[in-house]
Design a protein around this motif. Structure first.
Motif, PDB file in Angstrom:
ATOM      1  N   TRP A  70       0.874  -1.213  -0.091  1.00  0.00           N
ATOM      2  CA  TRP A  70      -0.005   0.180   0.084  1.00  0.00           C
ATOM      3  C   TRP A  70       0.981   1.312   0.032  1.00  0.00           C
ATOM      4  CZ3 TRP A  70      -5.324   0.340   2.629  1.00  0.00           C
ATOM      5  CH2 TRP A  70      -6.304  -0.547   1.919  1.00  0.00           C
ATOM      6  N   SER A  71       0.558   2.161  -0.969  1.00  0.00           N
ATOM      7  CA  SER A  71       0.971   3.367  -0.842  1.00  0.00           C
ATOM      8  C   SER A  71       0.486   4.463  -0.185  1.00  0.00           C
ATOM      9  CB  SER A  71       1.391   4.006  -2.501  1.00  0.00           C
ATOM     10  OG  SER A  71      -0.009   4.262  -2.804  1.00  0.00           O
ATOM     11  N   PRO A  72       0.801   5.579   0.054  1.00  0.00           N
ATOM     12  CA  PRO A  72      -0.017   6.720   0.986  1.00  0.00           C
ATOM     13  C   PRO A  72      -1.380   6.778  -0.005  1.00  0.00           C
ATOM     14  CG  PRO A  72       2.363   7.449   0.784  1.00  0.00           C
ATOM     15  CD  PRO A  72       2.097   6.126  -0.096  1.00  0.00           C
ATOM     16  N   ALA A  73      -1.215   6.608  -1.495  1.00  0.00           N
ATOM     17  CA  ALA A  73      -2.587   6.950  -2.150  1.00  0.00           C
ATOM     18  C   ALA A  73      -3.569   5.894  -1.526  1.00  0.00           C
ATOM     19  CB  ALA A  73      -2.371   6.936  -3.467  1.00  0.00           C
ATOM     20  N   HIS A  74      -3.269   4.652  -1.563  1.00  0.00           N
ATOM     21  CA  HIS A  74      -4.003   3.507  -1.083  1.00  0.00           C
ATOM     22  C   HIS A  74      -4.629   3.930   0.261  1.00  0.00           C
ATOM     23  CE1 HIS A  74      -1.846   0.840  -3.794  1.00  0.00           C
ATOM     24  NE2 HIS A  74      -2.760   0.125  -3.905  1.00  0.00           N
ATOM     25  N   PHE A  75      -3.857   4.407   1.368  1.00  0.00           N
ATOM     26  CA  PHE A  75      -4.520   5.003   2.475  1.00  0.00           C
ATOM     27  C   PHE A  75      -5.677   5.996   2.307  1.00  0.00           C
ATOM     28  CE2 PHE A  75      -0.834   2.274   3.781  1.00  0.00           C
ATOM     29  CZ  PHE A  75      -1.385   1.456   4.973  1.00  0.00           C
ATOM     30  N   ALA A  76      -5.011   6.966   1.531  1.00  0.00           N
ATOM     31  CA  ALA A  76      -6.064   7.930   1.366  1.00  0.00           C
ATOM     32  C   ALA A  76      -7.457   7.537   0.646  1.00  0.00           C
ATOM     33  CB  ALA A  76      -5.500   9.149   0.641  1.00  0.00           C
ATOM     34  N   ALA A  77      -7.201   6.489  -0.354  1.00  0.00           N
ATOM     35  CA  ALA A  77      -8.405   5.932  -1.075  1.00  0.00           C
ATOM     36  C   ALA A  77      -9.173   5.483   0.026  1.00  0.00           C
ATOM     37  CB  ALA A  77      -7.927   5.093  -2.065  1.00  0.00           C
ATOM     38  N   GLU A  78      -8.737   4.440   0.953  1.00  0.00           N
ATOM     39  CA  GLU A  78      -9.544   3.704   1.818  1.00  0.00           C
ATOM     40  C   GLU A  78     -10.266   4.603   2.882  1.00  0.00           C
ATOM     41  OE1 GLU A  78      -8.598   0.283   5.177  1.00  0.00           O
ATOM     42  OE2 GLU A  78      -7.216   2.070   5.202  1.00  0.00           O
ATOM     43  N   SER A  79      -9.644   5.897   3.174  1.00  0.00           N
ATOM     44  CA  SER A  79     -10.306   6.841   4.160  1.00  0.00           C
ATOM     45  C   SER A  79     -11.195   7.615   3.325  1.00  0.00           C
ATOM     46  CB  SER A  79      -9.473   7.404   4.905  1.00  0.00           C
ATOM     47  OG  SER A  79      -8.561   6.361   5.707  1.00  0.00           O
ATOM     48  N   GLY A  80     -11.100   7.511   2.194  1.00  0.00           N
ATOM     49  CA  GLY A  80     -12.022   8.789   1.344  1.00  0.00           C
ATOM     50  C   GLY A  80     -11.524  10.063   1.468  1.00  0.00           C
ATOM     51  N   ALA A  93       2.945  12.089  -7.747  1.00  0.00           N
ATOM     52  CA  ALA A  93       3.148  10.647  -7.029  1.00  0.00           C
ATOM     53  C   ALA A  93       2.369   9.588  -7.538  1.00  0.00           C
ATOM     54  CB  ALA A  93       2.519  10.943  -5.588  1.00  0.00           C
ATOM     55  N   PRO A  94       2.887   8.511  -7.494  1.00  0.00           N
ATOM     56  CA  PRO A  94       2.039   7.149  -8.389  1.00  0.00           C
ATOM     57  C   PRO A  94       1.017   6.863  -7.689  1.00  0.00           C
ATOM     58  CG  PRO A  94       4.096   6.336  -6.724  1.00  0.00           C
ATOM     59  CD  PRO A  94       4.062   8.127  -6.698  1.00  0.00           C
ATOM     60  N   ILE A  95      -0.055   7.076  -8.231  1.00  0.00           N
ATOM     61  CA  ILE A  95      -1.484   6.906  -7.565  1.00  0.00           C
ATOM     62  C   ILE A  95      -2.079   5.763  -8.305  1.00  0.00           C
ATOM     63  CG2 ILE A  95      -1.849   9.230  -6.516  1.00  0.00           C
ATOM     64  CD1 ILE A  95      -3.510   8.418  -9.784  1.00  0.00           C
ATOM     65  N   ASP A  96      -1.332   5.225  -9.082  1.00  0.00           N
ATOM     66  CA  ASP A  96      -1.916   4.110  -9.965  1.00  0.00           C
ATOM     67  C   ASP A  96      -1.224   2.868  -9.735  1.00  0.00           C
ATOM     68  OD1 ASP A  96       0.436   4.797 -10.952  1.00  0.00           O
ATOM     69  OD2 ASP A  96      -0.160   4.667 -13.215  1.00  0.00           O
ATOM     70  N   LYS A  97      -0.444   2.665  -8.619  1.00  0.00           N
ATOM     71  CA  LYS A  97       0.183   1.192  -8.453  1.00  0.00           C
ATOM     72  C   LYS A  97      -0.869   0.366  -7.813  1.00  0.00           C
ATOM     73  CE  LYS A  97       4.364   2.825  -9.690  1.00  0.00           C
ATOM     74  NZ  LYS A  97       5.040   2.182 -11.038  1.00  0.00           N
ATOM     75  N   GLU A  98      -0.338  -1.273  -8.296  1.00  0.00           N
ATOM     76  CA  GLU A  98      -0.987  -2.354  -7.368  1.00  0.00           C
ATOM     77  C   GLU A  98      -0.543  -2.539  -6.188  1.00  0.00           C
ATOM     78  OE1 GLU A  98      -1.389  -5.265 -10.240  1.00  0.00           O
ATOM     79  OE2 GLU A  98      -2.873  -4.338 -11.646  1.00  0.00           O
ATOM     80  N   ASP A  99      -1.315  -2.949  -5.313  1.00  0.00           N
ATOM     81  CA  ASP A  99      -0.592  -3.687  -4.179  1.00  0.00           C
ATOM     82  C   ASP A  99      -0.427  -5.067  -4.308  1.00  0.00           C
ATOM     83  OD1 ASP A  99      -3.209  -4.918  -3.790  1.00  0.00           O
ATOM     84  OD2 ASP A  99      -3.886  -3.733  -2.151  1.00  0.00           O
ATOM     85  N   CYS A 100      -0.169  -5.811  -3.202  1.00  0.00           N
ATOM     86  CA  CYS A 100       0.163  -7.297  -3.472  1.00  0.00           C
ATOM     87  C   CYS A 100      -0.984  -8.158  -3.953  1.00  0.00           C
ATOM     88  CB  CYS A 100       0.972  -7.630  -2.329  1.00  0.00           C
ATOM     89  SG  CYS A 100      -0.270  -7.958  -0.806  1.00  0.00           S
TER      90      CYS A 100
END
Length: 168
Positions: A70-80, A93-100
């Motif tokens: 998870w990137s910072p963008a994943h956490f921001a997305a999770e929290s809206g 910032a890379p906002i398009d990377k896949e997690d595991c």
């Protein structure tokens, strides 16, 4: 968890700025007790936009990932946290990377019902990829890869741990 991690998670902008000004903590320090989160991950998850900005201005890398990718963008997305996502995107910032598990921040936002974030991220993904391509053509250096996480991910694949067998 370092003093900087705590201040970033709490959204204590003044404290974050003071710690960074004194060079007391590495803004990219990974907390092994919290899945390798950096202070930037905490600030993004909590929606502390100005803290995210000052961390990046002081060398925090938005490409760094947690144990599960998870990137910072994943956490921001999770929290809206749309404002954080907009800031990360504006800073390339890379906002398009896949997690595991193969999920991008847009998918995470979709799972949690943050439709405004999904709409933004779908458009931003295209822009992010176009910028990355243009930067490559012009020889502009981009910080969009977490070498340590990529190596960890490669080791997991070699050891037979696939995307479908890991969880965030």
């Amino acid at each position: 968890m370092t003093e900087l991690h705590q201040a970033a998670a709490a959204g204590d902008f003044d404290q974050v700025e003071a710690i960074l000004a004194q060079n007391k903590c590495n803004p990219n320090q990974r907390d092994i007790d919290w899945s390798y989160k950096t202070p930037l991950h905490w600030a993004a998850a909590k929606g502390h936009t100005e803290t995210v900005r000052v961390l990046i201005e002081h060398g925090a890398r938005p490409s760094l990932r947690t144990e599960y990718g998870w990137s910072p963008a994943h956490f921001a997305a999770e929290s809206g946290r749309l404002a954080v996502l907009r800031l990360l995107h504006s800073l390339h910032a890379p906002i398009d990377k896949e997690d595991c598990c193969g999920d991008k921040p847009a998918r995470v936002a979709e799972i949690y019902g943050h439709h405004d974030c999904v709409r933004f991220l779908k458009k931003a993904e295209i822009e992010c990829q176009a910028y990355r391509k243009m930067a490559a053509q012009k020889g502009i250096s981009m910080d969009d890869t977490d070498e340590e996480w990529a190596e960890h991910s490669k080791e997991n694949e070699e050891n037979g741990i696939s995307k479908s067998h890991t969880q965030t």
